[in-house]
Design a protein around this motif. Structure first.
Motif, mmCIF file in Angstrom:
data_model
loop_
_atom_site.group_PDB
_atom_site.id
_atom_site.type_symbol
_atom_site.label_atom_id
_atom_site.label_comp_id
_atom_site.label_asym_id
_atom_site.label_seq_id
_atom_site.Cartn_x
_atom_site.Cartn_y
_atom_site.Cartn_z
ATOM 1 N N LEU A 1 -10.024 2.923 14.040
ATOM 2 C CA LEU A 1 -10.967 2.230 14.922
ATOM 3 C C LEU A 1 -10.393 0.889 15.367
ATOM 4 C CD1 LEU A 1 -14.528 2.697 13.358
ATOM 5 C CD2 LEU A 1 -13.754 3.408 15.628
ATOM 6 N N SER A 2 -9.805 0.178 14.401
ATOM 7 C CA SER A 2 -9.204 -1.118 14.715
ATOM 8 C C SER A 2 -8.106 -0.964 15.751
ATOM 9 C CB SER A 2 -8.615 -1.752 13.461
ATOM 10 O OG SER A 2 -9.609 -1.891 12.482
ATOM 11 N N ALA A 3 -7.367 0.142 15.669
ATOM 12 C CA ALA A 3 -6.288 0.389 16.624
ATOM 13 C C ALA A 3 -6.870 0.500 18.029
ATOM 14 C CB ALA A 3 -5.539 1.661 16.247
ATOM 15 N N ILE A 4 -8.002 1.211 18.166
ATOM 16 C CA ILE A 4 -8.626 1.375 19.474
ATOM 17 C C ILE A 4 -9.074 0.012 20.015
ATOM 18 C CG2 ILE A 4 -10.606 2.404 20.668
ATOM 19 C CD1 ILE A 4 -10.359 4.699 18.509
ATOM 20 N N VAL A 5 -9.674 -0.807 19.116
ATOM 21 C CA VAL A 5 -10.107 -2.146 19.525
ATOM 22 C C VAL A 5 -8.901 -2.982 19.952
ATOM 23 C CG1 VAL A 5 -11.190 -4.291 18.723
ATOM 24 C CG2 VAL A 5 -12.142 -2.081 18.037
ATOM 25 N N THR A 6 -7.816 -2.900 19.174
ATOM 26 C CA THR A 6 -6.617 -3.688 19.468
ATOM 27 C C THR A 6 -6.039 -3.323 20.831
ATOM 28 O OG1 THR A 6 -6.157 -3.654 17.112
ATOM 29 C CG2 THR A 6 -4.392 -4.407 18.534
ATOM 30 N N VAL A 7 -5.928 -2.017 21.088
ATOM 31 C CA VAL A 7 -5.386 -1.573 22.371
ATOM 32 C C VAL A 7 -6.285 -2.080 23.509
ATOM 33 C CG1 VAL A 7 -4.916 0.456 23.816
ATOM 34 C CG2 VAL A 7 -4.226 0.443 21.414
ATOM 35 N N GLY A 8 -7.603 -2.007 23.290
ATOM 36 C CA GLY A 8 -8.541 -2.459 24.307
ATOM 37 C C GLY A 8 -8.404 -3.943 24.621
ATOM 38 N N ARG A 9 -8.142 -4.749 23.593
ATOM 39 C CA ARG A 9 -8.044 -6.197 23.784
ATOM 40 C C ARG A 9 -6.877 -6.576 24.669
ATOM 41 N NH1 ARG A 9 -7.533 -9.321 18.434
ATOM 42 N NH2 ARG A 9 -6.805 -10.959 19.836
ATOM 43 N N VAL A 10 -5.717 -5.906 24.477
ATOM 44 C CA VAL A 10 -4.514 -6.325 25.199
ATOM 45 C C VAL A 10 -4.099 -5.336 26.281
ATOM 46 C CG1 VAL A 10 -3.643 -7.751 23.321
ATOM 47 C CG2 VAL A 10 -3.066 -5.323 23.385
ATOM 48 N N SER A 11 -4.933 -4.276 26.470
ATOM 49 C CA SER A 11 -4.667 -3.279 27.512
ATOM 50 C C SER A 11 -3.315 -2.609 27.371
ATOM 51 C CB SER A 11 -4.754 -3.876 28.928
ATOM 52 O OG SER A 11 -5.995 -4.473 29.113
ATOM 53 N N SER A 12 -2.802 -2.583 26.159
ATOM 54 C CA SER A 12 -1.552 -1.854 25.944
ATOM 55 C C SER A 12 -1.417 -1.516 24.463
ATOM 56 C CB SER A 12 -0.350 -2.695 26.395
ATOM 57 O OG SER A 12 -0.205 -3.811 25.543
ATOM 58 N N GLY A 13 -0.597 -0.486 24.175
ATOM 59 C CA GLY A 13 -0.307 -0.148 22.787
ATOM 60 C C GLY A 13 0.969 -0.846 22.364
ATOM 61 N N GLN A 14 0.926 -1.536 21.203
ATOM 62 C CA GLN A 14 2.068 -2.333 20.749
ATOM 63 C C GLN A 14 2.602 -1.802 19.416
ATOM 64 O OE1 GLN A 14 3.153 -4.977 22.456
ATOM 65 N NE2 GLN A 14 1.451 -5.391 23.869
ATOM 66 N N PRO A 15 3.905 -1.569 19.319
ATOM 67 C CA PRO A 15 4.446 -1.063 18.051
ATOM 68 C C PRO A 15 4.343 -2.079 16.911
ATOM 69 C CG PRO A 15 6.216 -1.572 19.567
ATOM 70 C CD PRO A 15 4.947 -1.689 20.348
ATOM 71 N N TRP A 16 4.194 -3.365 17.246
ATOM 72 C CA TRP A 16 4.082 -4.372 16.175
ATOM 73 C C TRP A 16 2.646 -4.853 15.996
ATOM 74 C CZ3 TRP A 16 7.648 -4.700 12.668
ATOM 75 C CH2 TRP A 16 8.942 -4.283 12.990
ATOM 76 N N ALA A 17 1.691 -4.072 16.471
ATOM 77 C CA ALA A 17 0.282 -4.442 16.277
ATOM 78 C C ALA A 17 -0.040 -4.477 14.781
ATOM 79 C CB ALA A 17 -0.619 -3.434 16.985
ATOM 80 N N GLY A 18 -1.005 -5.309 14.432
ATOM 81 C CA GLY A 18 -1.484 -5.320 13.048
ATOM 82 C C GLY A 18 -0.527 -5.929 12.052
ATOM 83 N N LEU A 19 0.440 -6.701 12.550
ATOM 84 C CA LEU A 19 1.399 -7.313 11.622
ATOM 85 C C LEU A 19 0.686 -8.343 10.735
ATOM 86 C CD1 LEU A 19 4.431 -6.877 11.301
ATOM 87 C CD2 LEU A 19 4.791 -8.936 12.671
ATOM 88 N N PHE A 20 0.909 -8.307 9.446
ATOM 89 C CA PHE A 20 0.294 -9.203 8.452
ATOM 90 C C PHE A 20 -1.221 -9.032 8.337
ATOM 91 C CE2 PHE A 20 4.060 -11.859 9.725
ATOM 92 C CZ PHE A 20 4.792 -11.535 8.606
ATOM 93 N N LEU A 21 -1.768 -7.982 8.962
ATOM 94 C CA LEU A 21 -3.211 -7.765 8.898
ATOM 95 C C LEU A 21 -3.670 -7.513 7.467
ATOM 96 C CD1 LEU A 21 -5.734 -7.526 10.635
ATOM 97 C CD2 LEU A 21 -5.260 -5.089 10.898
#
Lengths: 499, 324
Positions: free
Chosen positions: B231-251
């Protein structure tokens, strides 16, 4: 040279609770001083003051008439006071000698340990007390009795003259108990003084010169054992006459609930067969290592590694089917070690009681809190458990009350079969009487009960039928009221068994 | 114990929990006031919205982490899992063009990593720290492979809705987080699953002997944490309008800190979701405030580390004091 320690006018409060109130207590070398009292009477607090674990609010401590300060455990150690706890503080991977010399190892050249000299000195001490133990054995291979000996020898070799033993026999077999008492007699003759905390009257009157009874933080009796009696001590302990538990009469003619046939696990138990009927209490007894707990594990589905059959309600059980299946079918288990696998320490009394039958209080996927409260309040009342509220975390309760909760979770009407392993281990007389009453009530309701007990008086008090075991094999069977105590004891001890 | 001596204890126990939350609320107020004095923008409605949206992912992940830490476990893989499940979702979306399939794939991917964690930890009884340290690396590696180490732009409005849309100044993700909080609270306090979480964390052996199947509960708890990462991944993609391979770093670091800040015991068995919500708020306000007041970004990690160390120190000592 005789030594003595006097604690005078010791007082200690925890918030509003007066844990110790003007307590005088003394010990003389070469004597055993028994300290008794119900749980919460103040025995442990007094010993913690003596050991420097907690500080006192008032009072003085004198050694040979000279005032001393014991502010930390190290101070107690310097004065020659050692505590032997129920949980041993030994390192399993080190040898007996390694443990005894831990922290003050003997060295040969520079950094290298002189293992043979350490072993020799330990051996010398062991011989002095007539103990047979190899100093080079790793502690992990020792049984409880041997570990206790190692603890005591360690205390003696660090020049302790006063040794505090807290319930030293609670985890010992009959044989180890005998050896411990012999060891204590030898220590006495060497001028060692022992404070002996115990619930067992025969032990106390067997080895102690002086007995002191505590109740509600005060000394209520302190007398030479020769001048008092077991009954007098029990009476002052509880303040009232001991609520005698009398086994009610009943007829056992119900259906067979559980049937065990030719159950065998090589090296553990051998050719065990018995039936338990509705409302019947069957007790398995023997010495530690007689195989009874392992039989219970097989029945409850915790062990699949056996041959023979176990039938429950007419159906044969699958080996190792797991406790979840057993509980679903109306079986319950009270384990022998509350703290290891009996309670959920940080959870409330309510959660601890309600857990096994939680599903029955679920409506549409959601737990019905009111129903749980009703069940829990009834369980607490029925077992006369003392807790401030069902929200109390169980770890704050006394041993006896914890044990009552381990029982009260099985009071559900669907329970048909209950296994009890050492149901009154380490709890006081009052709680014991309550537990016996709960067991009888369950059996009157038709629950079939299988008990493992090592205490012969308890066996005789509770059982409808008794099977004695020796090293995993059944010796003989007794039916109420034809219990012959002496014969049972010799069965358990293997008298007449081939070597 | 007499009845008279009994009642104070009960209030004391309640005070312990309430005290913690009162202190957290107090600190939240102090931190907000402090930062608003330092920077007048801090209290603007826009910034509150931005702040809450920026920590919405932390809310979701931390609630899953609460379930796990209540069992005495830990999930180091959540951050990597956000990147991995986001990658799977975005690739599924761009391949099929269907936002629904993208959502489902992201959720399933997150749950798959959670399931792997759960099986190794619950069924095979391996150390949670070691297992999730492995999947921490493994999921990040998978994410980098899926993305080919590059970001993928997303313009599907339905897929971006949850993380990107605002009603006036209120990002839709905020009520969504609130709904999840309610749903997870019901799950934790009012269902047998929730009771089993506490039982497994308080004493695994007892829970097993009482027939509660803690080995099974633990698997599902990690699957839940994985689903929340999805779910967090979907929210993250929505926030920046793109999918990032380094998303969620240090989360995972932020989530663990927030959960501990919220009073969940490191040893398991004790803690509540409300504490975690307050923990995330306080932690989020401090981090956001440091950005707004222009604190040297290199110092932020230092400050985060100090917060974690301080809270663990405090908890361990107060806990030791109680258990004597």
């Amino acid at each position: 040279m005789t030594k003595r320690i006097d604690m005078k006018g010791i007082g200690k409060s925890f918030f509003a609770t007066r844990a110790l109130d003007n307590v005088d207590f003394s010990c003389v070398s070469g004597e055993v001083h028994a300290l008794v009292g119900l749980n919460g009477a103040g025995k442990s607090t007094l010993m913690k003051v003596l050991g420097g674990v907690i500080s006192r609010d008032e009072g003085i401590i004198e050694v040979n008439g000279e005032r001393v300060e014991i502010a930390a455990p190290a101070d107690a150690g310097r004065l020659g006071i050692s505590m032997i706890h129920q949980e041993y503080s030994l390192i399993n991977e080190l040898t007996v000698a390694g443990n005894i010399f831990l922290g003050r190892e003997l060295r040969r050249n520079g950094p290298f340990l002189d293992k043979s000299e350490m072993a020799r000195r330990v051996k010398q001490q062991l011989d002095r007390f007539g103990l047979d133990l190899d100093p080079n054995r790793p502690v992990r291979e020792l049984n409880s009795g041997e570990k206790q000996i190692v603890e005591i020898i360690r205390a003696l070799m660090s020049d302790s003259w006063l040794i505090v033993m807290d319930e030293p026999t609670s985890a010992l077999s009959e044989e180890d108990k005998g050896r411990l008492f012999e060891f204590i007699r030898r220590m006495k003759s060497e001028g060692i003084s022992i404070i002996y905390i115990s619930h067992h009257m025969p032990e106390i009157f067997g080895i102690a010169e002086q007995v002191t009874v505590m109740r509600d933080g005060k000394i209520v009796l302190s007398e030479r054992t020769a001048k008092t009696t077991e009954d007098a001590v029990i009476k002052t302990m509880t303040g009232t006459e001991l609520d005698g538990f009398v086994k009610p009469h009943k007829d056992i003619d119900g259906n067979v609930t559980l049937s065990v046939s030719t159950l065998t696990k090589p090296g553990t138990y051998n050719d065990i067969s018995f039936d338990v009927r509705r409302g019947e209490i069957l007790v398995l007894t023997g010495l530690r290592g007689c195989g009874a707990p392992e039989i219970a594990k097989a029945i409850f589905g915790l062990d699949a590694d056996y041959s023979g059959t176990i039938s429950y309600g007419g159906k044969q059980l699958k080996p190792g089917r797991g406790p979840a299946a057993s509980v679903r079918d109306g079986m319950g288990l009270v384990t022998e070690n509350r703290d290891k696998n009996g309670i959920l320490p940080q959870l409330s009394v309510r959660d601890n009681i309600a857990l096994p039958f939680l599903e029955k209080s679920v409506r549409g996927g959601i737990i019905d809190g009111k129903r749980i409260d009703t069940l829990v309040n009834k369980a607490i009342a029925d077992t006369s458990t003392k807790t401030s509220s069902p929200d109390q975390e169980i770890r704050f309760l006394s041993g006896g009350n914890k044990q009552k909760i381990c029982f009260s979770r099985w009071l559900d009407p669907d329970l048909e079969f209950l296994i009890l392993l050492e149901p009154t281990r380490g709890i006081d007389v009052h709680a014991k009487a309550d537990i016996y009453r709960i067991i009888e009530e369950l059996s009157e309701r038709g629950v079939a009960i299988l008990i493992l007990s090592y205490e012969i008086d308890e066996v005789i008090m509770l059982a409808d039928r008794v099977i004695t075991l020796y090293q995993g094999s059944p010796v003989s069977e007794y039916t109420y009221p034809n219990f012959e105590k002496d014969q049972m004891l010799s069965d358990m001890a293997g008298v007449g068994q081939p070597h | 114990m007499s009845d008279a001596a009994v009642s104070p204890r009960r209030t004391f126990a309640l005070d312990g929990l309430m005290l913690r939350y009162a202190v957290l609320v107090g600190l939240i107020v102090i931190a907000s006031v402090g930062f608003s004095l330092a920077n007048s923008n801090f209290y603007s409605i826009t910034n509150v919205g931005i702040l809450l949206r920026s920590i919405s992912v932390l809310f979701l992940v931390s609630m899953g982490m609460t379930f796990i830490m209540l069992t005495g476990g830990i999930d180091l893989s959540v951050g990597s899992n956000v990147a991995f499940s986001g990658g799977v979702g975005v690739v599924a979306l761009t391949t099929t063009g269907s936002a629904t399939i993208g959502f489902i794939c992201a959720l399933l991917a997150g749950m798959a990593i959670g399931w792997v964690n759960g099986v190794f930890i619950g069924r095979l009884r391996l150390s949670a720290f070691m297992v999730t340290l492995a999947t921490f690396a493994l999921a990040r590696g998978l994410a980098l492979v899926i993305y080919d180490a590059d970001s993928i732009n997303v313009d599907n409005a339905a897929f971006l809705w949850l993380g990107g849309t605002s009603w006036n100044n209120l990002p839709v993700v905020i009520p969504f987080v609130a709904l999840m909080f309610i749903a997870l609270s019901v799950l934790l306090y009012r269902t047998t699953f929730g009771r089993n979480v506490y039982a497994a964390g308080s004493n695994f052996n007892t829970a097993f002997v009482l027939g509660r199947r803690p080995e099974r509960s633990v698997v599902w708890i990690y699957v839940l944490s994985g689903a929340l990462a999805g779910l967090s991944a979907i929210v993250t993609v929505g926030r920046v309008s793109s999918g990032q391979p380094w998303a969620g770093l240090f989360l995972e670091f932020d989530a663990i800190t927030a959960v501990i800040l919220g009073g969940t015991a490191l040893s398991g068995g004790r803690g509540r979701l409300l504490g975690t919500i307050l923990g995330v708020l306080l932690y989020g306000i401090i981090i956001n405030g440091l950005v707004l007041t222009g604190t040297n970004p290199y110092l932020q990690s230092l400050i985060k580390g100090m917060i974690l160390l301080g809270v663990v120190l405090l908890d361990t000592y107060t806990q030791r004091g109680k258990s004597v």
